[in-house]
Write an enzyme that holds these catalytic residues in place. Structure first.
Site, short mmCIF file in Angstrom:
data_model
loop_
_atom_site.label_atom_id
_atom_site.label_comp_id
_atom_site.label_asym_id
_atom_site.label_seq_id
_atom_site.Cartn_x
_atom_site.Cartn_y
_atom_site.Cartn_z
N CYS A 22 55.80 54.93 30.54
CA CYS A 22 56.97 55.39 29.79
C CYS A 22 57.88 56.20 30.69
O CYS A 22 57.44 57.04 31.46
CB CYS A 22 56.64 56.25 28.57
SG CYS A 22 55.58 55.46 27.38
N ARG B 32 58.50 52.18 34.80
CA ARG B 32 57.38 52.94 34.23
C ARG B 32 56.87 52.34 32.92
O ARG B 32 55.80 52.71 32.43
CB ARG B 32 57.81 54.38 33.97
CG ARG B 32 58.26 55.12 35.19
CD ARG B 32 58.66 56.52 34.84
NE ARG B 32 57.50 57.29 34.43
CZ ARG B 32 56.74 57.99 35.26
NH1 ARG B 32 57.01 58.00 36.53
NH2 ARG B 32 55.71 58.66 34.81
N HIS C 191 25.79 33.91 48.37
CA HIS C 191 24.98 34.55 47.33
C HIS C 191 25.55 34.31 45.94
O HIS C 191 25.19 35.00 44.99
CB HIS C 191 24.85 36.06 47.61
CG HIS C 191 24.16 36.34 48.91
ND1 HIS C 191 22.81 36.22 49.08
CD2 HIS C 191 24.68 36.69 50.12
CE1 HIS C 191 22.50 36.50 50.34
NE2 HIS C 191 23.63 36.78 51.00
N LYS D 144 46.82 41.76 44.14
CA LYS D 144 48.27 41.50 44.14
C LYS D 144 48.58 40.18 43.43
O LYS D 144 49.53 40.08 42.65
CB LYS D 144 48.82 41.42 45.57
CG LYS D 144 49.09 42.74 46.23
CD LYS D 144 50.31 43.39 45.65
CE LYS D 144 50.32 44.90 45.84
NZ LYS D 144 49.28 45.65 45.13
N GLU E 141 42.47 43.45 48.01
CA GLU E 141 43.86 43.79 47.74
C GLU E 141 44.70 42.51 47.56
O GLU E 141 45.55 42.44 46.67
CB GLU E 141 44.42 44.66 48.88
CG GLU E 141 45.90 44.94 48.84
CD GLU E 141 46.38 45.69 47.58
OE1 GLU E 141 45.54 46.19 46.83
OE2 GLU E 141 47.60 45.73 47.37
N ASN F 101 55.63 60.59 26.34
CA ASN F 101 54.84 59.78 27.27
C ASN F 101 53.43 60.36 27.22
O ASN F 101 53.26 61.57 27.32
CB ASN F 101 55.42 59.91 28.68
CG ASN F 101 54.54 59.27 29.74
OD1 ASN F 101 53.78 58.36 29.44
ND2 ASN F 101 54.65 59.75 30.96
N GLY F 102 52.42 59.51 27.04
CA GLY F 102 51.04 60.01 27.00
C GLY F 102 50.35 59.61 25.71
O GLY F 102 50.79 58.67 25.04
N GLU G 241 48.12 40.51 39.59
CA GLU G 241 49.13 41.29 38.86
C GLU G 241 50.50 40.65 38.89
O GLU G 241 51.28 40.81 37.96
CB GLU G 241 49.14 42.76 39.32
CG GLU G 241 49.97 43.13 40.48
CD GLU G 241 49.94 44.65 40.79
OE1 GLU G 241 49.75 44.97 41.96
OE2 GLU G 241 50.14 45.48 39.88
N LYS H 14 54.19 51.16 36.25
CA LYS H 14 54.02 51.68 37.60
C LYS H 14 53.04 52.83 37.67
O LYS H 14 52.21 52.92 38.57
CB LYS H 14 55.40 52.12 38.12
CG LYS H 14 55.39 52.69 39.53
CD LYS H 14 55.17 51.60 40.53
CE LYS H 14 55.14 52.10 41.96
NZ LYS H 14 54.49 51.11 42.83
N TRP I 107 55.86 52.02 27.34
CA TRP I 107 54.70 51.18 27.61
C TRP I 107 53.74 51.49 26.47
O TRP I 107 53.20 52.58 26.37
CB TRP I 107 54.08 51.54 28.97
CG TRP I 107 52.98 50.60 29.37
CD1 TRP I 107 53.12 49.42 30.06
CD2 TRP I 107 51.57 50.74 29.10
NE1 TRP I 107 51.89 48.84 30.23
CE2 TRP I 107 50.92 49.61 29.66
CE3 TRP I 107 50.81 51.70 28.46
CZ2 TRP I 107 49.54 49.42 29.59
CZ3 TRP I 107 49.42 51.51 28.38
CH2 TRP I 107 48.81 50.38 28.95
C1 AGP Z 1 49.11 48.27 42.56
O1 AGP Z 1 49.86 47.18 42.90
C2 AGP Z 1 49.04 48.71 41.23
N1 AGP Z 1 50.15 48.47 40.43
C3 AGP Z 1 48.06 49.79 40.83
O2 AGP Z 1 46.79 49.28 41.11
C4 AGP Z 1 48.20 51.20 41.46
O3 AGP Z 1 47.94 51.15 42.82
C5 AGP Z 1 47.25 52.15 40.74
O4 AGP Z 1 47.60 52.21 39.39
C6 AGP Z 1 47.23 53.54 41.34
O5 AGP Z 1 48.48 54.16 41.26
P1 AGP Z 1 48.79 55.48 42.05
O6 AGP Z 1 48.74 55.14 43.51
O7 AGP Z 1 50.16 55.89 41.61
O8 AGP Z 1 47.73 56.48 41.68
#
Ligand code: AGP
Length: 604
Positions: A2, A27, A501, A482, A478, A101-102, A485, A599, A75
């Protein structure tokens, strides 16, 4: 999650708020809304719409006269992304509006109590209770900040709240607990926002707000108090980047821009901290108790991968055992920690709830704490004993790119610092290599076009597997994250040694497998080549991301410059980012705001 903006001043509030919301939309982007004080003591103008901010914008009356207002991009946590559940939420009179927000954890209890007193709820959110409670308190105390303080004392959970009331035009009141809120101090105008990007084109002067603080903002004054009602002096700071840094600047997406900013971001993380001769200067950690016998890294998502990658160098150079744990797991168990444990938290935003809670848990167990963070003045660094800022500049795309590479670099710097005078650690050699990384990343980016074109050929694949060994393994994790997401594709990262395995059963005719190969000198290179042959024999289409020294004959090889094997993820991850980016574009996905994500994950 948010985005929140509040404005009061001589200018039209609506345009200031919409501009701020545009910058904060990363956000949360499932609905948006604004509330404006058009006329004192009259119902507010409230407009809210499900969907992206553009939906709201098309509904707005552009010539609003209001000088005070609040705006929100959501969000969803409680209640789906509908017009009714969108913020702001108003009280029965329509004169008071709240954005949040929260999560208010005791909202059901509050809602029942309010319903008993005759309040009619129109949304499924946890926020609406706050609007009613605030209106009740305001009626009694006739002071919006005091009413906010009294309400906050009753709330459980995490929140940033902003409120306006048309009986007190020209005033925006805010409060925060475990969720971000900053003040932007302008000339004759003031802002409240989830982060500084909301007001960066109007002022670079900001004020940090602490935990459980209530802020009242008029066009000429900012007053802060704590939950006990005592006045507090907020810490002022200047924002070091400008509005341009938070704009797309000719790139089709923020993510692409941020990928291309990586050479500079890495250089900015290193600047002033390291010399060619291997001298490390980290004044940030000078006062920290460095008498530790164990290091524990805590983080989430991509930042967790930074920790997994950094562990190898940290352990090898500092000669200290290093563990890496997901913050969300750590916070709910009873770990064995001592005063001799150094905890490093990693977070781009500095506001990730699980990382913040893990940090507090570690502190309560006596550990010393360092945070690696990109957001100056955010909660995690503020609550850590020391902070190493990454200086990557604002990262707007939801998918983390430049933040990750700079987080890894920051761990290398700590590892070198802790490795001073340790046997077998050639700091000069490491420093030379580290300082050459910006050019090497640049080199990869200059030759990335064929990879982009090739990626489009895989757009209909149902699953992509990523393989690596040693530092290449978390890099593979990673790569898979990526792709999930951004491309919404099934993707998994595996350690090459684990293939037989179980995971090899996933290989079908045509399954794309991306394999990361370190330099020919590394014993891992030969092992990776064997893994590649094993998957090819079962029909996989392999894309190798290989150090330029590697001798291998494959139809698709992405060559990356040679560096120390421990540093290779900084280079190997760049093509993985480009692969995920291009795949998302090819599949028609929203690259910068992927579905269901936000984000900054400020709720559990
Ligand atoms: C990464 O591409 C993500 N969107 C997500 O995993 C992110 O890295 C994670 O939420 C941690 O966020 P931060 O670094 O702001 O703590």
């Amino acid at each position: 999650m948010c985005g929140i903006v509040g404005y009061t001043g001589p200018n039209p509030a609506l345009s200031r708020i919409i501009e701020g919301l545009r910058r904060l939309e990363y956000r949360g982007y499932d609905s948006a809304g604004v509330a404006l004080i058009e006329k004192p003591a009259s119902p507010l103008q409230v407009v809210k719409r499900a969907g992206k901010l553009a939906n709201l914008e098309s509904e707005l009356v552009k010539n609003s006269e209001a000088n005070t207002g609040i705006g929100h991009t959501r969000w969803a946590t409680h209640g789906g992304p509908t017009d009714e559940n969108a913020h702001p939420h108003i009280d029965g009179s329509g004169k008071l509006a709240v954005i949040h927000n929260g999560i208010i954890e005791n909202y059901l209890e509050l809602k029942r109590e309010l319903e008993r007193r005759g309040h009619k709820f129109t949304s499924e959110t946890d926020t609406e209770s706050v609007a009613f409670l605030l209106a009740e308190e305001f009626k009694v105390v006739n002071d919006l900040a005091e009413a906010m303080r009294l309400v906050c004392k009753r709330l459980k959970g995490s929140f940033t709240l902003l409120a306006i009331h048309s009986d007190v035009p020209g005033l925006v009141v805010g409060a925060r607990r475990n969720s971000p809120l900053v003040v932007g101090v302008g000339t004759g105008e003031n802002f409240l926002a989830s982060d500084v990007s909301a007001f960066i084109s109007h002022t670079k002067s900001a004020l940090e707000l602490g935990q459980d603080e209530i802020v009242s903002v008029t066009s000429s004054e900012v007053k802060v108090m704590n939950l006990a009602g005592e006045s507090v002096s907020p810490k002022a700071y200047e924002i070091t980047w400008d509005a341009k840094a938070a704009e797309r600047g000719g790139y089709s997406h923020f993510m692409l821009k941020e990928i291309f900013e990586q050479p500079k971001a890495i250089a900015d993380t290193l600047i002033g901290r390291i010399t060619e001769s291997g001298l490390i200067t980290l004044p940030e950690i000078e006062k920290l108790n460095l008498d530790f016998d164990r290091i524990l890294i805590l983080a989430c998502g991509t930042a967790y991968h930074a920790g997994l990658i950094g562990k190898y160098a940290l352990e090898e150079w500092s000669k200290t055992p290093v563990d890496v744990e997901l913050a969300s797991e750590f916070r709910y168990r009873n770990p064995v920690l001592s005063k001799k444990t150094l905890v490093i938290t990693i977070s781009q935003s500095g506001e990730t709830m699980d990382t913040l809670m893990a940090l507090r848990h570690a502190k309560s167990l006596g550990a010393s704490t360092i945070s690696i963070c990109n957001t100056i003045g955010s909660t995690i660094p503020r609550e850590s004993d020391a902070v190493l800022y990454t200086h990557a500049g604002p990262e707007i795309a939801v998918a983390s790119t430049k933040a990750l590479l700079t987080q890894i670099v920051a761990i290398y710097l700590l590892a070198m610092n802790f490795g001073k005078e340790k046997a077998g650690v050639d700091l000069k050699k490491i420093a030379t290599e580290l300082l050459s990384l910006p050019n090497k990343v640049e080199e990869i980016l200059e030759t990335v076009e064929p990879l982009r074109e090739m990626t489009r050929g895989y757009k209909d694949a149902t699953s992509v597997l990523f393989l690596g060994r040693q530092v290449g393994y978390p890099a593979a994790l990673e790569g898979a994250l990526k792709l999930k997401e951004l491309a919404y594709m099934h993707a998994e990262g595996f350690a090459g040694g684990e293939l037989k395995h179980g995971p090899i059963a996933l290989i079908e005719n045509g399954t794309p497998v991306i394999a990361i190969i370190p330099s020919e000198e590394s014993e891992i290179a030969a092992k990776m080549k064997s893994n590649i042959q094993e998957v090819i024999a079962r029909g996989a289409k392999v894309i190798a991301i290989a150090d330029s020294s590697v001798k291998i004959d494959l139809p698709t090889i992405i060559r990356i410059p040679t560096t120390l094997d421990l540093l290779q993820p900084i280079l190997a991850i760049v093509p993985l980012q480009v692969f995920a980016y291009e795949m998302a574009v090819a599949r028609g996905n929203d690259v910068d705001q992927p579905r269901n994500l936000a984000k900054s994950v400020t709720v559990e």
